[in-house]
Write a protein that holds these residues in place. Structure first.
Motif, mmCIF file in Angstrom:
data_model
loop_
_atom_site.group_PDB
_atom_site.id
_atom_site.type_symbol
_atom_site.label_atom_id
_atom_site.label_comp_id
_atom_site.label_asym_id
_atom_site.label_seq_id
_atom_site.Cartn_x
_atom_site.Cartn_y
_atom_site.Cartn_z
ATOM 1 N N ARG A 21 0.814 -1.220 0.000
ATOM 2 C CA ARG A 21 0.000 0.000 0.000
ATOM 3 C C ARG A 21 0.845 1.267 0.000
ATOM 4 N NH1 ARG A 21 -4.213 0.088 2.929
ATOM 5 N NH2 ARG A 21 -4.374 2.335 3.049
ATOM 6 N N GLU A 22 2.140 1.154 0.265
ATOM 7 C CA GLU A 22 3.036 2.317 0.319
ATOM 8 C C GLU A 22 3.876 2.509 -0.945
ATOM 9 O OE1 GLU A 22 3.019 4.749 2.523
ATOM 10 O OE2 GLU A 22 1.336 3.709 3.460
ATOM 11 N N ARG A 23 3.696 1.650 -1.950
ATOM 12 C CA ARG A 23 4.460 1.804 -3.185
ATOM 13 C C ARG A 23 4.115 3.126 -3.852
ATOM 14 N NH1 ARG A 23 2.521 -2.827 -6.298
ATOM 15 N NH2 ARG A 23 3.620 -1.840 -8.000
ATOM 16 N N ARG A 24 5.143 3.878 -4.255
ATOM 17 C CA ARG A 24 4.990 5.201 -4.865
ATOM 18 C C ARG A 24 4.997 5.097 -6.385
ATOM 19 N NH1 ARG A 24 6.724 9.620 -1.390
ATOM 20 N NH2 ARG A 24 6.649 10.733 -3.345
ATOM 21 N N LEU A 25 4.572 6.185 -7.029
ATOM 22 C CA LEU A 25 4.696 6.289 -8.481
ATOM 23 C C LEU A 25 6.173 6.406 -8.854
ATOM 24 C CD1 LEU A 25 1.960 8.868 -9.570
ATOM 25 C CD2 LEU A 25 1.876 6.386 -9.742
ATOM 26 N N THR A 26 6.513 5.838 -9.998
ATOM 27 C CA THR A 26 7.836 6.080 -10.553
ATOM 28 C C THR A 26 7.821 7.458 -11.224
ATOM 29 O OG1 THR A 26 7.265 5.131 -12.696
ATOM 30 C CG2 THR A 26 8.191 3.610 -11.022
ATOM 31 N N GLU A 27 8.979 7.927 -11.633
ATOM 32 C CA GLU A 27 9.032 9.198 -12.357
ATOM 33 C C GLU A 27 8.202 9.113 -13.633
ATOM 34 O OE1 GLU A 27 12.373 11.941 -14.583
ATOM 35 O OE2 GLU A 27 12.977 10.852 -12.787
ATOM 36 N N GLN A 28 8.315 8.003 -14.348
ATOM 37 C CA GLN A 28 7.520 7.821 -15.572
ATOM 38 C C GLN A 28 6.030 7.794 -15.251
ATOM 39 O OE1 GLN A 28 7.215 3.902 -17.499
ATOM 40 N NE2 GLN A 28 7.884 4.925 -19.400
ATOM 41 N N GLY A 29 5.659 7.136 -14.166
ATOM 42 C CA GLY A 29 4.255 7.088 -13.766
ATOM 43 C C GLY A 29 3.697 8.473 -13.480
ATOM 44 N N ALA A 30 4.480 9.311 -12.803
ATOM 45 C CA ALA A 30 4.052 10.681 -12.500
ATOM 46 C C ALA A 30 3.971 11.523 -13.772
ATOM 47 C CB ALA A 30 5.006 11.312 -11.494
ATOM 48 N N GLU A 31 4.924 11.357 -14.678
ATOM 49 C CA GLU A 31 4.909 12.116 -15.931
ATOM 50 C C GLU A 31 3.688 11.767 -16.777
ATOM 51 O OE1 GLU A 31 8.669 11.194 -17.721
ATOM 52 O OE2 GLU A 31 9.788 12.498 -16.349
ATOM 53 N N ARG A 32 3.376 10.482 -16.868
ATOM 54 C CA ARG A 32 2.210 10.078 -17.659
ATOM 55 C C ARG A 32 0.909 10.520 -17.000
ATOM 56 N NH1 ARG A 32 4.087 4.202 -20.103
ATOM 57 N NH2 ARG A 32 5.447 5.096 -21.700
ATOM 58 N N ALA A 33 0.861 10.520 -15.676
ATOM 59 C CA ALA A 33 -0.333 11.021 -14.979
ATOM 60 C C ALA A 33 -0.505 12.517 -15.244
ATOM 61 C CB ALA A 33 -0.234 10.743 -13.483
ATOM 62 N N ALA A 34 0.606 13.258 -15.279
ATOM 63 C CA ALA A 34 0.535 14.698 -15.569
ATOM 64 C C ALA A 34 0.048 14.933 -17.001
ATOM 65 C CB ALA A 34 1.894 15.349 -15.352
ATOM 66 N N ALA A 35 0.507 14.115 -17.934
ATOM 67 C CA ALA A 35 0.044 14.241 -19.322
ATOM 68 C C ALA A 35 -1.454 13.930 -19.404
ATOM 69 C CB ALA A 35 0.835 13.310 -20.237
ATOM 70 N N ALA A 36 -1.892 12.900 -18.701
ATOM 71 C CA ALA A 36 -3.315 12.557 -18.681
ATOM 72 C C ALA A 36 -4.129 13.701 -18.088
ATOM 73 C CB ALA A 36 -3.539 11.281 -17.874
ATOM 74 N N ALA A 37 -3.636 14.297 -17.027
ATOM 75 C CA ALA A 37 -4.350 15.406 -16.384
ATOM 76 C C ALA A 37 -4.525 16.578 -17.341
ATOM 77 C CB ALA A 37 -3.601 15.845 -15.128
ATOM 78 N N ARG A 38 -3.487 16.884 -18.107
ATOM 79 C CA ARG A 38 -3.576 17.990 -19.076
ATOM 80 C C ARG A 38 -4.594 17.682 -20.165
ATOM 81 N NH1 ARG A 38 1.893 17.850 -18.080
ATOM 82 N NH2 ARG A 38 2.332 16.651 -19.947
ATOM 83 N N VAL A 39 -4.553 16.480 -20.701
ATOM 84 C CA VAL A 39 -5.489 16.101 -21.764
ATOM 85 C C VAL A 39 -6.922 16.129 -21.241
ATOM 86 C CG1 VAL A 39 -6.239 14.212 -23.275
ATOM 87 C CG2 VAL A 39 -3.806 14.750 -23.058
ATOM 88 N N LEU A 40 -7.136 15.565 -20.066
ATOM 89 C CA LEU A 40 -8.481 15.548 -19.504
ATOM 90 C C LEU A 40 -9.004 16.970 -19.304
ATOM 91 C CD1 LEU A 40 -8.104 12.631 -16.969
ATOM 92 C CD2 LEU A 40 -9.508 12.636 -19.032
ATOM 93 N N LYS A 41 -8.156 17.849 -18.831
ATOM 94 C CA LYS A 41 -8.576 19.232 -18.599
ATOM 95 C C LYS A 41 -8.892 19.937 -19.921
ATOM 96 C CE LYS A 41 -7.185 23.572 -16.513
ATOM 97 N NZ LYS A 41 -6.149 24.297 -15.797
ATOM 98 N N GLU A 42 -8.033 19.762 -20.915
ATOM 99 C CA GLU A 42 -8.156 20.495 -22.173
ATOM 100 C C GLU A 42 -9.234 19.957 -23.113
ATOM 101 O OE1 GLU A 42 -4.301 20.381 -23.942
ATOM 102 O OE2 GLU A 42 -3.382 21.521 -22.319
ATOM 103 N N ARG A 43 -9.412 18.652 -23.151
ATOM 104 C CA ARG A 43 -10.205 18.071 -24.230
ATOM 105 C C ARG A 43 -11.385 17.210 -23.853
ATOM 106 N NH1 ARG A 43 -5.564 15.966 -28.377
ATOM 107 N NH2 ARG A 43 -4.310 17.845 -28.293
ATOM 108 N N LEU A 44 -11.308 16.543 -22.730
ATOM 109 C CA LEU A 44 -12.243 15.452 -22.546
ATOM 110 C C LEU A 44 -13.314 15.664 -21.489
ATOM 111 C CD1 LEU A 44 -9.682 12.531 -22.814
ATOM 112 C CD2 LEU A 44 -11.119 13.472 -24.601
ATOM 113 N N LEU A 45 -13.149 16.596 -20.605
ATOM 114 C CA LEU A 45 -14.109 16.746 -19.522
ATOM 115 C C LEU A 45 -15.302 17.580 -19.954
ATOM 116 C CD1 LEU A 45 -11.665 17.126 -16.530
ATOM 117 C CD2 LEU A 45 -12.908 15.105 -17.265
#
Length: 157
Positions: A21-45
Motif C-alpha cells: 500500500r506504500e508503493r509510490r509512483l515512478t518518475e515515468q508514472g508521475a509524468e504520464r499522470a501529468a500528461a493525462a491530467a492535461r489532456v483531460l482538462k483540455e479536451r475530454l471533460l
C-alpha cells in the motif's frame, strides 16, 4: 454522468521492506499522470462538476493528486475502491448530476472487471490507462464506453 476509470500510474516495484500500500509512483508514472491530467482538462471533460475519487493506496493517491492539481479540485479517498466494491461506489455517486464527471483512480483487476460489468467490454488497463463511460443506469451501474486510452498515448494527444 460520465464515469472515468483510471488505473494508477506506474509504481515502484514491490520490496520486502515496503508494504504494497506504500508503493509510490515512478518518475515515468508521475509524468504520464501529468500528461493525462492535461489532456483531460483540455479536451475530454464535460461541462458539469468534476469529482475525483481515489483508492487509499499511495500510488493511486499520488495519481489522483496530479489529476486534482491540474484540474483545481480536491480528491476524496474512498476505501471501497481498494476493496473492488463497485456497488458501494454506485451508492455514493447517486448525489451527482447527469452533467457531472467522476474520475475513479484505482487498481487492476478491478478496473477491467468494472469495465466488463458496466459496458460488457474487456479492456487491458496498463498502469495509467483510462476509460470513460456514459452511465445510462446508476444502480445497478450500466453504461456505454466512450473512449479508452493507454498510458503511452496521453503525451501524444
Amino acid at each position: 454522468m460520465d464515469l472515468i476509470l483510471m488505473r494508477h500510474g506506474k509504481a515502484e516495484e514491490g520490496q520486502p521492506h515496503l508494504p504494497d500500500r506504500e508503493r509510490r509512483l515512478t518518475e515515468q508514472g508521475a509524468e504520464r499522470a501529468a500528461a493525462a491530467a492535461r489532456v483531460l482538462k483540455e479536451r475530454l471533460l464535460g461541462s458539469g462538476t468534476l469529482h475525483i475519487w481515489s483508492s487509499p493506496l499511495r500510488r493511486a493517491k499520488e495519481t489522483a493528486d496530479i489529476l486534482a492539481a491540474e484540474n483545481g479540485v480536491a480528491i476524496r479517498e474512498v476505501t471501497a475502491i481498494a476493496q473492488g466494491d463497485l456497488d458501494a461506489l454506485a451508492d455514493l455517486w447517486q448525489e451527482f448530476s447527469s452533467k457531472d464527471t467522476l474520475i475513479i483512480v484505482g487498481h487492476e483487476p478491478d478496473m477491467g472487471l468494472w469495465s466488463a460489468r458496466l459496458a460488457n467490454v474487456v479492456l487491458p488497463f496498463r498502469p495509467g490507462a483510462a476509460a470513460a463511460f456514459k452511465l445510462v443506469e446508476q444502480v445497478p451501474p450500466q453504461g456505454r464506453l466512450l473512449w479508452f486510452v493507454q498510458p503511452m498515448i496521453w503525451a501524444k494527444m
